[in-house]
Scaffold this motif. Sequence first.
Motif, PDB file in Angstrom:
ATOM      1  N   ILE A  46       0.881  -1.162   0.000  1.00 11.87           N
ATOM      2  CA  ILE A  46       0.000   0.000   0.000  1.00 11.87           C
ATOM      3  C   ILE A  46       0.921   1.216   0.000  1.00 11.87           C
ATOM      4  N   GLU A  97      -3.572   0.302  -3.345  1.00  9.37           N
ATOM      5  CA  GLU A  97      -3.227  -1.099  -3.104  1.00  9.37           C
ATOM      6  C   GLU A  97      -2.534  -1.621  -4.355  1.00  9.37           C
ATOM      7  N   PRO A 148      -7.261   1.112  -1.007  1.00 13.62           N
ATOM      8  CA  PRO A 148      -6.892  -0.235  -0.571  1.00 13.62           C
ATOM      9  C   PRO A 148      -8.073  -0.924   0.109  1.00 13.62           C
ATOM     10  N   LYS A 163      -5.413  -4.413   3.741  1.00 11.79           N
ATOM     11  CA  LYS A 163      -4.986  -3.734   4.974  1.00 11.79           C
ATOM     12  C   LYS A 163      -4.754  -4.746   6.091  1.00 11.79           C
TER      13      LYS A 163
END
Length: 95
Positions: free
Chosen positions: A48, A58, A78, A83
């Motif tokens: 990211i 992302e 993202p 994450k």
Amino acid sequence: MNEVYADDRVETRHPEQNIAKADAIAAWCNAIRSRPRLGKNPDEYLAIGIDGKGRLMELVAIRNGDGDFLIYHAFIPPQPNAKKELGIIEGSGRK
């Protein structure tokens, strides 16, 4: 060695996001978190990063034997699963 390239599909997969190859490369070079995807393919990396337009992106890339990266996936913003995989937690956790 350690060059970064972006595949054509970065620009064509999600045209509504207006992501150019240069945007993806900039985000890769400005990654805030990245890691190899050891459970899937140790030559595949998830990252990211922030592109030159200030967008959080992302990215997924493959690393070749020379250490170069080919970005083949770029998405804004993202997604939660990316994450989570990178250990990035949003918010303070307070309710």
